[in-house]
Design an enzyme around this catalytic site. Structure first.
Site, PDB file in Angstrom:
ATOM      1  CE1 TYR A   1    -115.964 -66.210 -44.623  1.00  0.00           C
ATOM      2  CE2 TYR A   1    -113.745 -66.636 -45.351  1.00  0.00           C
ATOM      3  CZ  TYR A   1    -113.895 -66.710 -44.691  1.00  0.00           C
ATOM      4  OH  TYR A   1    -113.927 -67.715 -43.666  1.00  0.00           O
ATOM      5  CB  CYS A   2    -118.698 -60.648 -46.559  1.00  0.00           C
ATOM      6  SG  CYS A   2    -119.119 -60.180 -47.294  1.00  0.00           S
ATOM      7  CB  THR A   3    -122.963 -62.978 -44.660  1.00  0.00           C
ATOM      8  OG1 THR A   3    -122.838 -62.644 -43.855  1.00  0.00           O
ATOM      9  CG2 THR A   3    -124.321 -63.364 -45.303  1.00  0.00           C
TER      10      THR A   3
ATOM     11  N   GLY B   1    -121.379 -60.650 -49.571  1.00  0.00           N
ATOM     12  CA  GLY B   1    -120.345 -59.619 -50.354  1.00  0.00           C
ATOM     13  C   GLY B   1    -119.819 -58.068 -50.599  1.00  0.00           C
TER      14      GLY B   1
ATOM     15  CB  ILE C   1    -120.726 -67.276 -47.064  1.00  0.00           C
ATOM     16  CG1 ILE C   1    -119.779 -67.126 -47.047  1.00  0.00           C
ATOM     17  CG2 ILE C   1    -121.610 -68.679 -46.704  1.00  0.00           C
ATOM     18  CD1 ILE C   1    -119.724 -66.314 -45.403  1.00  0.00           C
TER      19      ILE C   1
END
Length: 318
Positions: free
Chosen positions: A174-176, A178, A203
């Site tokens: 996961y990241c901010t 995608g 997120i």
């Protein structure tokens, strides 16, 4: 309802003449009074912009009308004002710096929608892996997630050994928003990981659509909001003040332009130390004026909205 909108988006798609597209896209943003940071590369489009609701709606319609960006998804948030002070539309080699030998259009991890992620994240056979930089996950991350001490995605190959023993597990990256996970999950697959997933939309989308459950702290964002709330279900603060150690989730950029560290700083220390992370930084003769936000717009030499961005670094940048 707040008067402004913030749009976060990306799309991996071939752009044959990125320089021409950059100029056209820049004019579109100017016409719609948008501010923000947009990166255009031969591999696609990546941006965050802010503006009035009607202008943002027209922008989304214009982008989606291009067949190359039919699959693009916008994450839309409300805000009290513009989330940026300037408009930059840059041409680069990649839409997210990685240098990873992968192509997300050929291979990437399985996308999980927020509701799917919510159901799967607590499975004992699942491992959550944060693909963001250390200063990002220092202010907020998912409960139990594995994090890497890395400055940027280019360092991922140096840290993969830390999860080699988990190859038999389901890995969810996961990241901010995608975008990093498109390449990070592809890289894990290339390294022999078989069950690789990614949180689609990152997120931000998870917070908007699924309430953000079990995301502790705040999510670092690359605009003048610095960090935003995500969890509407069971929020918690996990970070402490870089100066005094008290619990805080206020994220700032150090007021020293030489340093510019991303750190958590409580409100009291922010004002007492003029937005700096150390006494040495406080003595910087070029110290920027601290206004309580800890956000400083980047100064780009040779850049004007009409002429574009010029830099001595990188032959592709225009």
């Amino acid at each position: 309802m707040k008067p402004y909108r913030v749009l976060l988006y990306y799309c991996y798609t071939p752009i044959e003449n990125p320089e021409q597209f950059r100029d056209e896209h820049h004019r579109l943003c100017l016409d719609l009074n948008l501010l923000g940071r947009i990166i255009i590369a031969p591999e696609g489009l990546n941006g965050t912009v802010s503006g009035l609701p009607d202008d943002c709606e027209k922008y989304m319609q214009a982008v989606k009308a291009d067949p190359r960006f039919e699959a693009l998804e916008f994450k839309v948030e409300e805000h009290d004002d513009h989330a940026f002070k300037k408009l930059h539309v840059r041409l680069k080699e990649e839409i997210v710096n990685s240098d990873l030998p992968v192509n997300p259009l050929e291979q990437t991890g399985k996308h999980l929608e927020p509701d799917e992620f919510l159901k799967l994240k607590d499975d004992p056979d699942v491992v959550l892996v944060d693909m963001r930089s250390n200063y990002e996950h220092s202010v907020g991350k998912f409960k139990g997630a594995i994090t890497f001490d890395m400055e940027n995605l280019r360092e991922l190959p140096e840290h993969v050994h830390e999860i080699e023993h988990l190859k038999d597990k389901k890995i969810i990256t996961y990241c901010t928003g995608g975008i990093k996970c498109e390449k990070a999950s592809a890289y894990l697959l290339s390294r022999g990981f078989e069950n690789v997933y990614q949180l689609h939309g990152g997120i931000i989308k998870y917070g908007l659509e699924a309430g953000g459950e079990d995301f502790d702290g705040k999510c670092y964002v690359f605009d003048n909001r610095v960090a935003v709330d995500v969890n509407q279900v069971n929020p918690a603060v996990i970070s402490t003040c870089y100066r005094c150690g008290t619990t805080t989730d206020r994220m700032i950029n150090c007021a020293s332009p030489v340093c510019n560290n991303h750190v958590t700083l409580c409100e009291a220390c922010g004002w007492e130390h003029q937005g700096t992370c150390s006494d040495d930084c406080k003595q910087d003769p070029q110290l920027r004026a601290y206004d309580g936000t800890g956000y400083y717009a980047k100064i780009s030499d040779g850049y004007t909205p009409l002429q574009g961005y010029k830099s001595l670094v990188g032959s592709l940048i225009k």
